[in-house]
Design a protein around this motif. Structure first.
Motif, PDB file in Angstrom:
ATOM      1  N   UNK A  29       0.822  -1.202   0.000  1.00 41.06           N
ATOM      2  CA  UNK A  29       0.000   0.000   0.000  1.00 41.06           C
ATOM      3  C   UNK A  29       0.857   1.253   0.000  1.00 41.06           C
ATOM      4  N   UNK A  30       1.906   1.245   0.826  1.00 40.85           N
ATOM      5  CA  UNK A  30       2.803   2.407   0.869  1.00 40.85           C
ATOM      6  C   UNK A  30       4.179   1.975   1.356  1.00 40.85           C
ATOM      7  N   UNK A  31       5.169   2.774   1.004  1.00 48.40           N
ATOM      8  CA  UNK A  31       6.566   2.520   1.387  1.00 48.40           C
ATOM      9  C   UNK A  31       7.160   3.824   1.870  1.00 48.40           C
ATOM     10  N   UNK A  32       7.764   3.830   3.062  1.00 46.72           N
ATOM     11  CA  UNK A  32       8.353   5.061   3.573  1.00 46.72           C
ATOM     12  C   UNK A  32       9.681   5.387   2.907  1.00 46.72           C
ATOM     13  N   UNK A  33      10.476   4.365   2.644  1.00 46.00           N
ATOM     14  CA  UNK A  33      11.778   4.599   2.040  1.00 46.00           C
ATOM     15  C   UNK A  33      12.274   3.308   1.405  1.00 46.00           C
ATOM     16  N   UNK A  34      13.191   3.467   0.466  1.00 43.72           N
ATOM     17  CA  UNK A  34      13.834   2.328  -0.190  1.00 43.72           C
ATOM     18  C   UNK A  34      15.332   2.509  -0.073  1.00 43.72           C
ATOM     19  N   UNK A  35      16.049   1.414  -0.012  1.00 40.21           N
ATOM     20  CA  UNK A  35      17.489   1.516   0.204  1.00 40.21           C
ATOM     21  C   UNK A  35      18.229   0.400  -0.507  1.00 40.21           C
ATOM     22  N   UNK A  36      19.504   0.668  -0.756  1.00 39.49           N
ATOM     23  CA  UNK A  36      20.434  -0.342  -1.248  1.00 39.49           C
ATOM     24  C   UNK A  36      21.548  -0.505  -0.224  1.00 39.49           C
ATOM     25  N   UNK A  37      21.846  -1.748   0.072  1.00 36.14           N
ATOM     26  CA  UNK A  37      22.964  -2.113   0.937  1.00 36.14           C
ATOM     27  C   UNK A  37      23.902  -3.017   0.152  1.00 36.14           C
ATOM     28  N   UNK A  38      25.098  -3.187   0.657  1.00 37.82           N
ATOM     29  CA  UNK A  38      26.014  -4.151   0.055  1.00 37.82           C
ATOM     30  C   UNK A  38      26.820  -4.844   1.156  1.00 37.82           C
ATOM     31  N   UNK A  39      27.250  -6.037   0.803  1.00 35.19           N
ATOM     32  CA  UNK A  39      28.059  -6.808   1.729  1.00 35.19           C
ATOM     33  C   UNK A  39      29.159  -7.506   0.945  1.00 35.19           C
ATOM     34  N   UNK A  40      30.375  -7.112   1.243  1.00 37.10           N
ATOM     35  CA  UNK A  40      31.535  -7.743   0.617  1.00 37.10           C
ATOM     36  C   UNK A  40      31.948  -8.948   1.453  1.00 37.10           C
ATOM     37  N   UNK A  41      32.654  -9.894   0.864  1.00 44.74           N
ATOM     38  CA  UNK A  41      33.094 -11.085   1.608  1.00 44.74           C
ATOM     39  C   UNK A  41      33.881 -10.705   2.851  1.00 44.74           C
ATOM     40  N   UNK A  42      33.473 -11.266   3.981  1.00 45.73           N
ATOM     41  CA  UNK A  42      34.179 -11.015   5.225  1.00 45.73           C
ATOM     42  C   UNK A  42      33.898  -9.682   5.875  1.00 45.73           C
ATOM     43  N   UNK A  43      32.964  -8.933   5.305  1.00 45.47           N
ATOM     44  CA  UNK A  43      32.646  -7.612   5.853  1.00 45.47           C
ATOM     45  C   UNK A  43      31.180  -7.526   6.238  1.00 45.47           C
TER      46      UNK A  43
END
Length: 122
Positions: A29-43
């Motif tokens: 119905x609604x979304x307050x915010x959208x985001x992108x994250x990343x995860x490198x190996x071992x981090x």
């Protein structure tokens, strides 16, 4: 059931570009915010960029000036345009929809996609 699916990852040479997409499906119905994250190996997973429903954007210092988060007016979709890629951008990239309200629940929740892999060769 809300589901997020990322696409657009792959192998690219340093200096190249990729555009990631994240499409949400289900009774949104609604979304307050959208985001992108990343995860490198071992981090640990880190925030790359986010965008509010009002269009306010935030970027990690490491990607400012190179990455752009946007919706381009698409419904339940967020993009991450990545330019001037560096080997240190190599990671699995995940999208998140925050504080999502659905048509079948009183409660808002956060949802995550399963990720797309980005590899930048030197």
């Amino acid at each position: 059931q809300v589901q997020l699916v990322e696409s657009g990852g792959g192998l690219v040479q340093a200096g190249g570009s990729l555009r990631l997409s994240c499409v949400g499906s289900g009774p949104i119905f609604s979304i307050d915010a959208m985001a992108w994250y990343r995860q490198a190996p071992g981090k640990q997973r880190e925030l790359v960029a986010d965008i509010s429903s009002g269009g306010d954007r935030n970027y990690a210092d490491s990607v400012k000036g190179r990455f752009t988060i946007a919706t381009y007016g698409a419904v339940n979709t967020v993009y991450l345009q990545m330019d001037s890629l560096k080997p240190e951008d190599t990671a699995d990239y995940y999208c998140e929809f925050r504080n999502v309200k659905t048509t079948d629940s009183y409660f808002a929740m956060n949802y995550w996609g399963k990720g797309t892999q980005v590899t930048v060769s030197s």
